[in-house]
Design an enzyme around this catalytic site. Sequence first.
Site, PDB file in Angstrom:
ATOM      1  N   SER A  10      84.318  19.814  66.006  1.00 51.99           N
ATOM      2  CA  SER A  10      85.097  20.326  67.132  1.00 51.99           C
ATOM      3  C   SER A  10      84.208  20.425  68.361  1.00 51.99           C
ATOM      4  CB  SER A  10      85.657  21.707  66.802  1.00 51.99           C
ATOM      5  OG  SER A  10      86.305  22.261  67.932  1.00 51.99           O
ATOM      6  N   HIS A  11      84.840  20.373  69.513  1.00 48.14           N
ATOM      7  CA  HIS A  11      84.115  20.588  70.759  1.00 48.14           C
ATOM      8  C   HIS A  11      83.664  22.046  70.896  1.00 48.14           C
ATOM      9  CE1 HIS A  11      85.494  16.624  71.770  1.00 48.14           C
ATOM     10  NE2 HIS A  11      84.832  16.682  72.910  1.00 48.14           N
ATOM     11  N   SER A  12      84.238  22.913  70.087  1.00 48.30           N
ATOM     12  CA  SER A  12      83.905  24.337  70.126  1.00 48.30           C
ATOM     13  C   SER A  12      83.359  24.788  68.776  1.00 48.30           C
ATOM     14  CB  SER A  12      85.157  25.148  70.464  1.00 48.30           C
ATOM     15  OG  SER A  12      84.943  26.524  70.227  1.00 48.30           O
ATOM     16  N   SER A  71      86.187  12.161  71.944  1.00 51.62           N
ATOM     17  CA  SER A  71      84.732  11.986  71.934  1.00 51.62           C
ATOM     18  C   SER A  71      84.118  12.514  70.639  1.00 51.62           C
ATOM     19  CB  SER A  71      84.080  12.629  73.156  1.00 51.62           C
ATOM     20  OG  SER A  71      84.316  14.016  73.193  1.00 51.62           O
TER      21      SER A  71
END
Length: 123
Positions: A10-12, A71
Amino acid sequence: MGYVGIVLISHSEKVACGIKDIIRQVIQDVPVEVAGGTDDGKIGTSMDRISAAIECADQNKGILLFYDLGSAKMNAELAIEMSEKENIKLAEAPLLEGSYVGAVESSMGKSIAEIIDTLNKNF
C-alpha cells in the site's frame, strides 16, 4: 507444512498494517507481511520494502502480492522480476477483500493456483 504467503503493498504503511490486523483477527498461521509507504515513512511505495516482505513471507509454497494503486503494482512487478523466487504472483483483487480471502484460502492449505482461481471467481 507451509502456507502461501501474503504481501500487502500500500502507499500507506498504516493501511497495510491495518489490513494485516484485520486478517490476524481470524488467521494467525499464514505469513502476512506489509510493504507500506516509502523508505522514509512517506506516502508511496518502495521496491526494497516489497522485496523484504517477499523474503519474510516465503514458506516455499508461493507468495501472493496484493496492491492498492498503479505505482504499487509497478514496484511489485519490479520486485518479482528482481527476485530469484519462481512462485510469486500478483493478485488482481481488491487489497482488503482479496488479501483476506487469500489468507483464509492459504490457511486451508490451498495452493497458490487454487487461491488465484478463487480470487478470479470472486473479484
